[in-house]
Write a protein that holds these residues in place. Structure first.
Motif, mmCIF file in Angstrom:
data_model
loop_
_atom_site.group_PDB
_atom_site.id
_atom_site.type_symbol
_atom_site.label_atom_id
_atom_site.label_comp_id
_atom_site.label_asym_id
_atom_site.label_seq_id
_atom_site.Cartn_x
_atom_site.Cartn_y
_atom_site.Cartn_z
ATOM 1 N N GLU A 182 73.992 65.011 -14.288
ATOM 2 C CA GLU A 182 74.171 63.947 -15.293
ATOM 3 C C GLU A 182 73.899 62.569 -14.685
ATOM 4 O O GLU A 182 73.280 61.706 -15.307
ATOM 5 C CB GLU A 182 75.597 63.986 -15.867
ATOM 6 N N MET A 183 74.369 62.393 -13.446
ATOM 7 C CA MET A 183 74.096 61.142 -12.734
ATOM 8 C C MET A 183 72.595 60.968 -12.555
ATOM 9 O O MET A 183 72.060 59.869 -12.691
ATOM 10 C CB MET A 183 74.725 61.194 -11.339
ATOM 11 N N VAL A 219 73.274 56.363 -21.828
ATOM 12 C CA VAL A 219 73.869 56.248 -20.488
ATOM 13 C C VAL A 219 75.223 55.581 -20.690
ATOM 14 O O VAL A 219 75.312 54.506 -21.281
ATOM 15 C CB VAL A 219 73.004 55.407 -19.529
ATOM 16 N N ARG A 245 70.524 50.970 -24.705
ATOM 17 C CA ARG A 245 70.447 52.408 -24.927
ATOM 18 C C ARG A 245 71.839 53.042 -24.966
ATOM 19 O O ARG A 245 72.740 52.644 -24.223
ATOM 20 C CB ARG A 245 69.582 53.067 -23.858
ATOM 21 N N GLU A 281 59.126 60.281 -10.615
ATOM 22 C CA GLU A 281 60.320 60.533 -11.434
ATOM 23 C C GLU A 281 61.060 61.769 -10.928
ATOM 24 O O GLU A 281 62.292 61.773 -10.819
ATOM 25 C CB GLU A 281 59.928 60.707 -12.915
ATOM 26 N N ALA A 307 71.001 59.800 -15.717
ATOM 27 C CA ALA A 307 71.292 58.383 -15.977
ATOM 28 C C ALA A 307 70.415 57.491 -15.102
ATOM 29 O O ALA A 307 69.838 56.508 -15.583
ATOM 30 C CB ALA A 307 72.775 58.094 -15.724
ATOM 31 N N VAL A 308 70.289 57.840 -13.823
ATOM 32 C CA VAL A 308 69.489 57.019 -12.909
ATOM 33 C C VAL A 308 68.022 57.034 -13.343
ATOM 34 O O VAL A 308 67.365 55.989 -13.387
ATOM 35 C CB VAL A 308 69.643 57.502 -11.445
ATOM 36 N N ASP A 345 71.604 47.081 -29.001
ATOM 37 C CA ASP A 345 70.502 46.490 -28.226
ATOM 38 C C ASP A 345 70.273 47.220 -26.908
ATOM 39 O O ASP A 345 69.254 47.018 -26.247
ATOM 40 C CB ASP A 345 70.796 45.012 -27.909
ATOM 41 N N ARG A 371 66.779 57.517 -16.316
ATOM 42 C CA ARG A 371 66.623 56.701 -17.532
ATOM 43 C C ARG A 371 66.610 55.223 -17.202
ATOM 44 O O ARG A 371 65.744 54.476 -17.665
ATOM 45 C CB ARG A 371 67.770 57.002 -18.513
ATOM 46 N N LEU A 372 67.593 54.775 -16.406
ATOM 47 C CA LEU A 372 67.665 53.341 -16.083
ATOM 48 C C LEU A 372 66.451 52.896 -15.272
ATOM 49 O O LEU A 372 65.839 51.881 -15.581
ATOM 50 C CB LEU A 372 68.943 53.030 -15.300
ATOM 51 N N VAL A 373 66.097 53.682 -14.260
ATOM 52 C CA VAL A 373 65.011 53.266 -13.363
ATOM 53 C C VAL A 373 63.671 53.233 -14.102
ATOM 54 O O VAL A 373 62.888 52.313 -13.929
ATOM 55 C CB VAL A 373 64.934 54.189 -12.133
ATOM 56 N N PHE A 374 63.419 54.215 -14.955
ATOM 57 C CA PHE A 374 62.086 54.289 -15.561
ATOM 58 C C PHE A 374 61.993 53.579 -16.912
ATOM 59 O O PHE A 374 60.952 53.049 -17.246
ATOM 60 C CB PHE A 374 61.617 55.751 -15.645
ATOM 61 N N SER A 375 63.075 53.552 -17.676
ATOM 62 C CA SER A 375 62.987 52.936 -19.009
ATOM 63 C C SER A 375 63.871 51.704 -19.178
ATOM 64 O O SER A 375 63.713 50.972 -20.155
ATOM 65 C CB SER A 375 63.357 53.953 -20.093
ATOM 66 N N GLY A 376 64.813 51.485 -18.279
ATOM 67 C CA GLY A 376 65.650 50.288 -18.363
ATOM 68 C C GLY A 376 66.737 50.386 -19.408
ATOM 69 O O GLY A 376 66.813 51.348 -20.177
ATOM 70 N N LEU A 377 67.574 49.354 -19.436
ATOM 71 C CA LEU A 377 68.743 49.330 -20.316
ATOM 72 C C LEU A 377 68.398 49.057 -21.770
ATOM 73 O O LEU A 377 69.008 49.589 -22.683
ATOM 74 C CB LEU A 377 69.684 48.204 -19.885
ATOM 75 N N ARG A 378 67.420 48.180 -21.983
ATOM 76 C CA ARG A 378 67.173 47.695 -23.331
ATOM 77 C C ARG A 378 66.541 48.759 -24.204
ATOM 78 O O ARG A 378 65.603 49.432 -23.800
ATOM 79 C CB ARG A 378 66.246 46.477 -23.304
ATOM 80 N N ARG A 379 67.037 48.887 -25.394
ATOM 81 C CA ARG A 379 66.457 49.782 -26.373
ATOM 82 C C ARG A 379 65.111 49.190 -26.783
ATOM 83 O O ARG A 379 65.037 48.002 -27.086
ATOM 84 C CB ARG A 379 67.378 49.849 -27.599
ATOM 85 N N LEU A 402 63.464 45.224 -13.886
ATOM 86 C CA LEU A 402 63.777 46.633 -13.651
ATOM 87 C C LEU A 402 64.987 47.080 -14.461
ATOM 88 O O LEU A 402 64.957 48.132 -15.101
ATOM 89 C CB LEU A 402 64.050 46.892 -12.162
ATOM 90 N N VAL A 403 66.044 46.278 -14.438
ATOM 91 C CA VAL A 403 67.282 46.688 -15.104
ATOM 92 C C VAL A 403 67.089 46.786 -16.614
ATOM 93 O O VAL A 403 67.558 47.718 -17.249
ATOM 94 C CB VAL A 403 68.437 45.718 -14.757
ATOM 95 N N PHE A 404 66.367 45.847 -17.207
ATOM 96 C CA PHE A 404 66.294 45.827 -18.670
ATOM 97 C C PHE A 404 65.099 46.602 -19.218
ATOM 98 O O PHE A 404 65.191 47.189 -20.298
ATOM 99 C CB PHE A 404 66.341 44.393 -19.199
ATOM 100 N N SER A 405 63.981 46.633 -18.496
ATOM 101 C CA SER A 405 62.789 47.307 -19.045
ATOM 102 C C SER A 405 62.345 48.516 -18.235
ATOM 103 O O SER A 405 61.505 49.294 -18.702
ATOM 104 C CB SER A 405 61.626 46.323 -19.144
ATOM 105 N N GLY A 406 62.847 48.676 -17.024
ATOM 106 C CA GLY A 406 62.495 49.850 -16.228
ATOM 107 C C GLY A 406 61.111 49.758 -15.610
ATOM 108 O O GLY A 406 60.348 48.833 -15.860
ATOM 109 N N LEU A 407 60.815 50.761 -14.784
ATOM 110 C CA LEU A 407 59.563 50.791 -14.021
ATOM 111 C C LEU A 407 58.351 51.123 -14.869
ATOM 112 O O LEU A 407 57.258 50.617 -14.658
ATOM 113 C CB LEU A 407 59.657 51.882 -12.944
#
Lengths: 195, 195
Positions: A179-180, B148, B145, A87, A183-184, B143, A186-194, B187-192
């Motif tokens: 800030e970038m 970001v 986050r 990370e 964001a990266v 739904d 967060r997306l890479v490690f936790s993904g988009l979905r809440r 990766l995009v939705f749930s992350g690593l």
């Protein structure tokens, strides 16, 4: 005290002009004539500083590569669980990329037609490999999902990070480098979905 | 029954040769002479099929764009929660990219020097905008986050997906298109990180 313009040129300022021209015209498409015009100094003045355009390329990509490799020596990249070290590396890669934007952009465009370009590609591969090893260790610890192959995940994560050079402009309004990086991460490690 | 080689040329086979040459030499760097040599037919035979290289470019990028826009008309992209529709679109983008690799590669390299290139860039922006709208709706639903910014997230996700054209080779061993799509969606939705 005033100095004539040509005297104000240092290897550093010449390098930043060269990187801009390489990124605009491509390294292959850049001649010493182009560099001389862009820098506003004669070709012989350039040869006073460097042996030619390949030395400028080498210095420019070295700056990007040194910035990236230095990340791996930072304490948070060396100590702790592999997933946390990974990370840190991802966050710092984005910070180095945004801070050294033209140099990293040039590095990512290198194609391998000259010895310097092949050397740069080799060092890039070495860096990618070290990050992939970190991801493999994090997967072995069970901290990283096991259902995406490590080599593929590394490529996709590098793809996301490297794509930033295509549109990030530090002078524009919008996210800063840190800030970038947030964001990266967060997306890479936790993904988009809440969750 | 045998036919002479020139008679076997259809607009479709000519297009696939042209796309390969455009991707190798760049569109600007490709002449009708290059196309004629690569296709093994005379320039006048090419002019029998198309008005010139710009028409070939238009047909090629249209194939990529039509494939991408068709995704938005699929039922799972139109019906249901925005986050699920977005997931479908991301999955299908990777599938279209891997299935139509040379066409999408060409589309992503278009720069905007001719009318056709500017038209292609405009349609790409339109597609990106429609996906960003879907992401905005998913964020509004809660739904996705909220930490970001949607425009930044869209760019980063597109960066990851589009980077696939740089290294994916369908003929090599490795992930198939649908497997790649699975990996990207995960990766995009749930992350690593493992939850």
């Amino acid at each position: 005290m005033t100095t004539a313009r040509r005297d104000t040129y240092t290897p550093e300022t010449l390098l930043s002009v060269a990187v801009r021209v390489f990124n605009e015209r491509g390294y292959d498409g850049t001649s010493m004539e182009h560099l001389s015009k862009a820098a506003g100094i004669s070709k012989s003045s350039i040869y006073h500083h460097v042996s030619g355009k390949e030395e400028l390329l080498r210095r420019a990509v070295s700056r990007a590569l040194d910035g990236l490799f230095a990340i791996l020596d930072e304490e948070p990249a060396r100590v702790g669980r592999a997933a946390d070290r990974l990370e840190h590396v991802v966050r710092r890669m984005v910070e180095v990329l945004t801070a050294e934007l033209p140099y990293v952009t040039l590095l990512l465009r290198v194609r391998g037609n000259t010895e310097t370009e092949r050397w740069a590609l080799e060092r890039r591969r070495d860096f990618d490999h070290r990050v992939a090893e970190l991801m493999k260790a994090a997967a072995a610890d069970g901290d990283i999902r096991g259902d995406v192959e490590v080599r593929l995940a590394t490529r996709l994560v590098f793809g996301m990070i490297n794509s930033i050079v295509e549109w990030y402009r530090p002078e524009a309004r919008g996210a800063t480098g840190p800030e970038m990086a947030d964001a990266v991460v967060r997306l890479v490690f936790s993904g988009l979905r809440r969750a």
